[in-house]
Design an enzyme around this catalytic site. Sequence first.
Site, PDB file in Angstrom:
ATOM      1  N   HIS A  38     -15.349 -14.956  -4.978  1.00 20.25           N
ATOM      2  CA  HIS A  38     -15.189 -14.259  -3.701  1.00 20.25           C
ATOM      3  C   HIS A  38     -16.239 -14.639  -2.662  1.00 20.25           C
ATOM      4  O   HIS A  38     -17.433 -14.428  -2.848  1.00 20.25           O
ATOM      5  CB  HIS A  38     -15.255 -12.753  -3.931  1.00 20.25           C
ATOM      6  CG  HIS A  38     -14.646 -11.957  -2.814  1.00 20.25           C
ATOM      7  ND1 HIS A  38     -13.307 -11.630  -2.762  1.00 20.25           N
ATOM      8  CD2 HIS A  38     -15.180 -11.441  -1.681  1.00 20.25           C
ATOM      9  CE1 HIS A  38     -13.051 -10.933  -1.668  1.00 20.25           C
ATOM     10  NE2 HIS A  38     -14.166 -10.818  -0.992  1.00 20.25           N
ATOM     11  N   ASP A  40     -16.527 -14.354   1.806  1.00 16.64           N
ATOM     12  CA  ASP A  40     -15.887 -13.799   3.004  1.00 16.64           C
ATOM     13  C   ASP A  40     -16.132 -14.588   4.280  1.00 16.64           C
ATOM     14  O   ASP A  40     -15.950 -14.035   5.377  1.00 16.64           O
ATOM     15  CB  ASP A  40     -16.368 -12.353   3.215  1.00 16.64           C
ATOM     16  CG  ASP A  40     -15.542 -11.361   2.396  1.00 16.64           C
ATOM     17  OD1 ASP A  40     -14.314 -11.361   2.541  1.00 16.64           O
ATOM     18  OD2 ASP A  40     -16.138 -10.598   1.603  1.00 16.64           O
ATOM     19  N   GLU A 152      -7.492 -10.081  -0.174  1.00 12.17           N
ATOM     20  CA  GLU A 152      -8.311  -8.944  -0.608  1.00 12.17           C
ATOM     21  C   GLU A 152      -7.731  -7.620  -0.114  1.00 12.17           C
ATOM     22  O   GLU A 152      -8.074  -7.148   0.959  1.00 12.17           O
ATOM     23  CB  GLU A 152      -9.761  -9.101  -0.116  1.00 12.17           C
ATOM     24  CG  GLU A 152     -10.694  -8.040  -0.702  1.00 12.17           C
ATOM     25  CD  GLU A 152     -12.114  -8.157  -0.196  1.00 12.17           C
ATOM     26  OE1 GLU A 152     -12.336  -8.799   0.846  1.00 12.17           O
ATOM     27  OE2 GLU A 152     -13.014  -7.578  -0.839  1.00 12.17           O
ATOM     28  N   HIS A 179      -8.299  -2.509  -1.125  1.00 12.38           N
ATOM     29  CA  HIS A 179      -9.671  -2.638  -0.608  1.00 12.38           C
ATOM     30  C   HIS A 179     -10.210  -1.211  -0.623  1.00 12.38           C
ATOM     31  O   HIS A 179     -10.163  -0.552  -1.670  1.00 12.38           O
ATOM     32  CB  HIS A 179      -9.713  -3.322   0.770  1.00 12.38           C
ATOM     33  CG  HIS A 179     -11.106  -3.691   1.157  1.00 12.38           C
ATOM     34  ND1 HIS A 179     -11.802  -3.048   2.143  1.00 12.38           N
ATOM     35  CD2 HIS A 179     -11.955  -4.621   0.637  1.00 12.38           C
ATOM     36  CE1 HIS A 179     -13.029  -3.561   2.226  1.00 12.38           C
ATOM     37  NE2 HIS A 179     -13.136  -4.516   1.329  1.00 12.38           N
ATOM     38  N   HIS A 225     -12.483  -3.328  -6.565  1.00 10.64           N
ATOM     39  CA  HIS A 225     -12.162  -2.336  -5.513  1.00 10.64           C
ATOM     40  C   HIS A 225     -11.217  -1.212  -5.944  1.00 10.64           C
ATOM     41  O   HIS A 225     -11.064  -0.245  -5.211  1.00 10.64           O
ATOM     42  CB  HIS A 225     -11.574  -2.973  -4.243  1.00 10.64           C
ATOM     43  CG  HIS A 225     -12.586  -3.598  -3.348  1.00 10.64           C
ATOM     44  ND1 HIS A 225     -13.508  -2.849  -2.643  1.00 10.64           N
ATOM     45  CD2 HIS A 225     -12.844  -4.888  -3.027  1.00 10.64           C
ATOM     46  CE1 HIS A 225     -14.269  -3.664  -1.925  1.00 10.64           C
ATOM     47  NE2 HIS A 225     -13.894  -4.904  -2.148  1.00 10.64           N
ATOM     48  N   HIS A 246     -15.033  -9.799  -7.893  1.00 11.24           N
ATOM     49  CA  HIS A 246     -16.425  -9.560  -7.462  1.00 11.24           C
ATOM     50  C   HIS A 246     -16.847  -8.128  -7.801  1.00 11.24           C
ATOM     51  O   HIS A 246     -16.833  -7.248  -6.947  1.00 11.24           O
ATOM     52  CB  HIS A 246     -16.624  -9.903  -5.980  1.00 11.24           C
ATOM     53  CG  HIS A 246     -15.736  -9.190  -4.986  1.00 11.24           C
ATOM     54  ND1 HIS A 246     -14.358  -9.157  -5.087  1.00 11.24           N
ATOM     55  CD2 HIS A 246     -16.035  -8.503  -3.855  1.00 11.24           C
ATOM     56  CE1 HIS A 246     -13.865  -8.479  -4.069  1.00 11.24           C
ATOM     57  NE2 HIS A 246     -14.859  -8.054  -3.304  1.00 11.24           N
ATOM     58  N   ASP A 314     -19.623 -12.538  -3.537  1.00 12.59           N
ATOM     59  CA  ASP A 314     -19.408 -11.712  -2.336  1.00 12.59           C
ATOM     60  C   ASP A 314     -20.258 -12.210  -1.171  1.00 12.59           C
ATOM     61  O   ASP A 314     -20.498 -11.486  -0.208  1.00 12.59           O
ATOM     62  CB  ASP A 314     -19.726 -10.230  -2.608  1.00 12.59           C
ATOM     63  CG  ASP A 314     -18.786  -9.281  -1.856  1.00 12.59           C
ATOM     64  OD1 ASP A 314     -17.986  -9.761  -1.041  1.00 12.59           O
ATOM     65  OD2 ASP A 314     -18.879  -8.060  -2.077  1.00 12.59           O
TER      66      ASP A 314
END
Length: 382
Positions: A38, A40, A152, A179, A225, A246, A314
Amino acid sequence: MWKNVVIVFIIFFTHSFCAKVDFPGRAVLDNFPLIDGHNDLPWNIFLNAKNHLEKCKIEADLTKDELFGSKNCVSCVTDLPRLKKGKLGAQFWAAYVDCTKSKDPVLDTLEQIDVIKRMVRKYPNDLKFTTTADGILEAFKEKKIASLIGVEGGHSIDNHLSVLRAFYDLGVRYLTLTHTCNLDWADSSLVDDPKSTHKKGNLNDFGKKIVLEMNRLGMLVDLSHVSKNIMWDVLNVTRSPIIFSHSSAKAIYSHSRNVDDDVLLKVKLNGGIVMVNFFSQFISRGNATIKDVTDHINHIADIAGIDHVGIGSDFDGVPSYPKGLEDTSKYPDLFDLLREQNKTKWTVENLEKLAGRNFIRVFKTNEKIRDDLTKEEPVENP
Ligand SMILES: *[C@@H]1O[C@H](CO)[C@@H](O)[C@H](O)[C@H]1NC(C)=O
Ligand SMILES: *[C@@H]1O[C@H](CO)[C@@H](O)[C@H](O)[C@H]1NC(C)=O
Ligand SMILES: *[C@@H]1O[C@H](CO)[C@@H](O)[C@H](O)[C@H]1NC(C)=O
């Protein structure tokens, strides 16, 4: 007296000899791809540049960049020079849209999928788009970073199995079921926060259909999550090994985003993987360090087994990173530290499992189950 001196010399020379024949943990990253579950960066390209790629020059060190430097973007720590120093072999780039703000999550997710594909296209010597386990290994042989897409949050399919299938066709290879919003069919980990007043629900029938359809497609089911109930419910119904793209260990630091030991034991039975998150606030009470991350890795390896742990940094998605693991150039230090901590445990084989072999196994098993299910019909929307 002389006898002691001789013994000291023997110890000294034996020690230096051993130090020489030994290897640093990072050496394994030259032999097998380090696969990160993961990152972003695509979300930061949206936030900082409205997806105008020319404003995000990852070919350069972005540390001091106006838009992507640490001064104006605390989460920004990704660029090609640092990824190369970090010996990264493969990255799942997150196609994420904010479930609390997006008015059209399907459209917005398509924008993120598109910007990931354009980014990979722009750097053909460094990045290589792939959708398969073998594709990751091929890119590694070509010394390129295999680039994959994970969506995600289940809000991105907007309750449509058609959208799930279309995402798969676009090359998306995992869907994180939630999420931070609760969906019609699954709750987020927020319901497990001690302060939450939300009633804890279960995966409903539509949620179960989504999981089974993901198994049929070969889309990895990502349980980062989701609430603990949902973790259990999915693990009961899935036909394929799941991932936590993650997430870290709750026994080491109690946070609802982390994974409890009973779930870790179930992941072992399922054949899945927990890819450890580096976010400071998920891994320790304060002033997190790289050592805290090794505590999470070691714990998951001890409870679920060394075959069920991986890396899911992350990076670019959170506002603080541990000391010693501040950006995408630092992964090798993590492998060195594990090797230093315990040479019996962190052999070449086991460091390779952590880096990528475990994930490749999970991915290939999902591909195999997909291939065994080709006669099964697609599931209709309810
Ligand atoms: C899954 O298993 C857990 C633990 O055995 C149980 O509490 C839960 O009800 C099960 N969920 C489903 C959907 O079967
Ligand atoms: C973290 O470090 C800062 C600065 O070094 C210090 O002021 C603070 O007390 C530390 N916090 C914790 C929780 O240890
Ligand atoms: C190193 O790892 C092995 C195997 O997991 C374990 O038995 C041993 O206790 C560990 N040693 C230390 C010093 O932690």
